[in-house]
Write a protein that holds these residues in place. Structure first.
Motif, PDB file in Angstrom:
ATOM      1  N   ALA A   1      11.956   1.181  -0.830  1.00 54.28           N
ATOM      2  CA  ALA A   1      11.530   1.015   0.619  1.00 54.28           C
ATOM      3  C   ALA A   1      10.091   0.254   0.592  1.00 54.28           C
ATOM      4  O   ALA A   1       9.753  -0.645   1.473  1.00 54.28           O
ATOM      5  CB  ALA A   1      11.164   2.383   0.973  1.00 54.28           C
ATOM      6  N   LEU A   2       9.380   0.462  -0.500  1.00 51.29           N
ATOM      7  CA  LEU A   2       8.081  -0.246  -0.608  1.00 51.29           C
ATOM      8  C   LEU A   2       8.147  -1.471  -0.945  1.00 51.29           C
ATOM      9  O   LEU A   2       7.635  -2.468  -0.194  1.00 51.29           O
ATOM     10  CB  LEU A   2       7.124   0.268  -1.693  1.00 51.29           C
ATOM     11  N   LYS A   3       9.144  -1.882  -1.532  1.00 50.91           N
ATOM     12  CA  LYS A   3       9.659  -3.487  -1.718  1.00 50.91           C
ATOM     13  C   LYS A   3      10.197  -4.247  -0.678  1.00 50.91           C
ATOM     14  O   LYS A   3      10.222  -5.255  -0.479  1.00 50.91           O
ATOM     15  CB  LYS A   3      10.291  -3.618  -3.042  1.00 50.91           C
TER      16      LYS A   3
ATOM     17  N   VAL B   1       9.142  -3.843   2.335  1.00 53.38           N
ATOM     18  CA  VAL B   1       7.938  -3.909   3.560  1.00 53.38           C
ATOM     19  C   VAL B   1       7.599  -5.576   3.582  1.00 53.38           C
ATOM     20  O   VAL B   1       7.593  -6.325   2.544  1.00 53.38           O
ATOM     21  CB  VAL B   1       6.519  -3.394   3.057  1.00 53.38           C
TER      22      VAL B   1
ATOM     23  N   THR C   1       2.500  -7.558   6.132  1.00 51.73           N
ATOM     24  CA  THR C   1       2.375  -6.320   6.799  1.00 51.73           C
ATOM     25  C   THR C   1       1.010  -5.775   6.202  1.00 51.73           C
ATOM     26  O   THR C   1       0.744  -5.480   5.046  1.00 51.73           O
ATOM     27  CB  THR C   1       3.637  -5.555   6.655  1.00 51.73           C
TER      28      THR C   1
ATOM     29  N   PRO D   1      -0.677  -3.228   4.547  1.00 50.15           N
ATOM     30  CA  PRO D   1      -0.200  -2.279   3.349  1.00 50.15           C
ATOM     31  C   PRO D   1      -0.471  -0.930   3.602  1.00 50.15           C
ATOM     32  O   PRO D   1       0.452  -0.052   3.202  1.00 50.15           O
ATOM     33  CB  PRO D   1      -1.062  -3.087   2.134  1.00 50.15           C
TER      34      PRO D   1
ATOM     35  N   SER E   1      -0.815   0.939   6.638  1.00 48.40           N
ATOM     36  CA  SER E   1       0.166   1.337   7.538  1.00 48.40           C
ATOM     37  C   SER E   1       1.499   1.151   7.324  1.00 48.40           C
ATOM     38  O   SER E   1       2.304   2.120   7.727  1.00 48.40           O
ATOM     39  CB  SER E   1      -0.290   0.652   8.934  1.00 48.40           C
ATOM     40  N   ALA E   2       2.013   0.191   6.607  1.00 48.41           N
ATOM     41  CA  ALA E   2       3.247   0.066   6.161  1.00 48.41           C
ATOM     42  C   ALA E   2       3.683   1.388   4.877  1.00 48.41           C
ATOM     43  O   ALA E   2       4.709   1.930   5.011  1.00 48.41           O
ATOM     44  CB  ALA E   2       3.714  -1.318   5.463  1.00 48.41           C
ATOM     45  N   ALA E   3       2.600   1.656   4.369  1.00 44.62           N
ATOM     46  CA  ALA E   3       3.126   2.419   3.020  1.00 44.62           C
ATOM     47  C   ALA E   3       3.053   4.021   3.352  1.00 44.62           C
ATOM     48  O   ALA E   3       3.498   4.827   2.889  1.00 44.62           O
ATOM     49  CB  ALA E   3       2.152   2.149   1.781  1.00 44.62           C
TER      50      ALA E   3
ATOM     51  N   ILE F   1       6.207   5.850   3.884  1.00 44.52           N
ATOM     52  CA  ILE F   1       6.900   5.874   2.840  1.00 44.52           C
ATOM     53  C   ILE F   1       6.561   6.564   1.814  1.00 44.52           C
ATOM     54  O   ILE F   1       7.186   7.542   1.167  1.00 44.52           O
ATOM     55  CB  ILE F   1       7.188   4.438   2.252  1.00 44.52           C
TER      56      ILE F   1
ATOM     57  N   ALA G   1       2.127  -0.662  -3.682  1.00 45.17           N
ATOM     58  CA  ALA G   1       2.009  -1.123  -2.013  1.00 45.17           C
ATOM     59  C   ALA G   1       0.773  -1.696  -1.575  1.00 45.17           C
ATOM     60  O   ALA G   1       0.541  -2.401  -0.467  1.00 45.17           O
ATOM     61  CB  ALA G   1       2.309   0.164  -1.343  1.00 45.17           C
TER      62      ALA G   1
END
Length: 108
Positions: free
Chosen positions: A37-39, A41, A45, A47, A49-51, A54, A91
């Motif tokens: 899931a982290l890969k 992203v 983006t 990092p 807020s995206a991570a 997850i 991430a």
């Protein structure tokens, strides 16, 4: 016969399987899913807020494993913390933020 996929040798929870810890396979699968899931992203983006969701799901998954059959003892808590910190680092989440998240989110 157990047909669950064997985690790669570089899965940090692999030794839990070798120790025959209950739910070790689930911990390995959780790590693999989190890493994928982290890969996934998209580049560019933010990092943090995206991570965040997850990594929160990763902690929630570890919390779900902690129980009567699987004890998140001191050593496993430390290992989980190291794994979480490594995932967050990969991430792009600064250590001071990931350390705060780990302490806030976990129940184990």
């Amino acid at each position: 016969m157990d047909r669950s996929p064997v985690p790669s040798a570089d899965n940090p929870f692999r030794h839990w399987i070798d120790e025959e810890a209950p739910n070790a396979g689930a911990a390995c699968a959780l790590y693999d899913a989190t890493l994928l899931a982290l890969k996934a992203v998209p580049a560019g983006t933010d990092p943090i807020s995206a991570a965040e969701p997850i990594l929160r799901a990763f902690i929630n998954g570890l919390d779900d494993l902690d129980g009567e059959e699987f004890l998140m003892d001191t050593i496993r808590r430390e290992e989980a913390g190291d794994v979480f910190a490594d995932l967050a680092r990969q991430a792009g989440v600064p250590a001071e933020i990931s350390d705060e998240w780990f302490d806030e989110w976990r129940d184990f």
